[in-house]
Design an enzyme around this catalytic site. Structure first.
Site, PDB file in Angstrom:
ATOM      1  N   CYS A   8      11.858-111.717  42.582  1.00 45.19           N
ATOM      2  CA  CYS A   8      11.026-111.612  41.380  1.00 45.19           C
ATOM      3  C   CYS A   8       9.859-110.687  41.706  1.00 45.19           C
ATOM      4  O   CYS A   8       9.959-109.871  42.620  1.00 45.19           O
ATOM      5  CB  CYS A   8      10.586-112.982  40.869  1.00 45.19           C
ATOM      6  N   CYS A  13       6.470-117.671  42.045  1.00 40.11           N
ATOM      7  CA  CYS A  13       6.847-118.518  40.901  1.00 40.11           C
ATOM      8  C   CYS A  13       8.368-118.640  40.770  1.00 40.11           C
ATOM      9  O   CYS A  13       8.963-119.593  41.247  1.00 40.11           O
ATOM     10  CB  CYS A  13       6.283-117.960  39.590  1.00 40.11           C
ATOM     11  N   ARG A  14       8.994-117.658  40.123  1.00 37.54           N
ATOM     12  CA  ARG A  14      10.412-117.772  39.766  1.00 37.54           C
ATOM     13  C   ARG A  14      11.355-117.763  40.959  1.00 37.54           C
ATOM     14  O   ARG A  14      12.212-118.646  41.082  1.00 37.54           O
ATOM     15  CB  ARG A  14      10.801-116.648  38.799  1.00 37.54           C
ATOM     16  N   ASP A 162       8.469-114.559  33.017  1.00 38.52           N
ATOM     17  CA  ASP A 162       7.490-114.882  34.057  1.00 38.52           C
ATOM     18  C   ASP A 162       6.453-115.881  33.526  1.00 38.52           C
ATOM     19  O   ASP A 162       5.747-115.577  32.569  1.00 38.52           O
ATOM     20  CB  ASP A 162       6.789-113.596  34.492  1.00 38.52           C
TER      21      ASP A 162
END
Length: 197
Positions: A8, A13-14, A162
């Site tokens: 990412c 995060c992802r 996102d």
């Protein structure tokens, strides 16, 4: 053993959520995998975001990974590179064109060989023609432009949005989307293993 790299932007995060979810769900199903994650625009050593960690804790996952910048070693290591968006895929392939045969968005790979594939191939061909024509000072014909716009409307999004800077609810929604897609990924990998046996 299949080696999967999730990619990412910042790797906070992802992609760490995808990495942790895949690792846990694969272990539960007895599917042997090695999993890593990286970011196309990050530095090494940043912590996973607080909300991403919380979304994982709700799934009984304690993930303490740190960001890792995408590099040659990670790309060479992976058998399969799965990005969170088409933009990540394009960035990665600009730097590592040799990875073209093993790089997909996560959703693109999971839904590979679905009815959308023919449309995707036509759209990619039109994008290539558009870029070539632009490089030579030309542009798409009205018919080509119309086809491109129609295909863009028709093809489902293969991007995972996102949640960076968003609320815990937004991270939770992102985690649900990733988890559902990772479960389908495991189904696909399991079928592939069965066919090879």
């Amino acid at each position: 053993m299949t080696r999967i790299l999730f990619v990412c932007t910042g790797n906070t995060c992802r992609s760490p959520m995808a990495e942790a979810l895949l690792r846990k769900l694969a272990a539960e199903r007895g599917i042997p995998l090695e999993v890593r994650s990286a970011g196309v625009s990050t530095v090494d050593g940043l912590p996973v975001s607080r909300h991403a960690s919380e979304a994982l804790r709700k799934r009984s996952i304690d993930h303490r990974g740190q960001s890792k910048a995408l590099g040659t070693g990670s790309v060479k290591w992976a058998d399969l590179v799965l990005t969170m968006t088409g933009g990540h895929k394009r960035s990665l392939l600009q730097w590592f064109p040799e990875a073209v045969d093993k790089t997909y968005t996560l959703k693109e790979y999971v839904y590979l060989h679905s009815e959308a594939n023919g449309d995707i191939e036509r759209l990619e061909k039109l994008y290539t023609e558009m870029h070539m024509k632009q490089a030579l000072g030309g542009q798409l014909t009205d018919e080509e432009r119309s086809q491109l716009l129609e295909l863009e409307r028709k093809i489902p999004s293969f991007d995972i949005v996102d949640p960076f800077g968003g609320s815990l609810e937004e991270y939770e929604q992102c985690a649900k989307e990733i988890e559902a897609t990772v479960r389908k990924l495991l189904d696909k990998l399991d079928r592939r293993e069965s066919e090879q046996d």
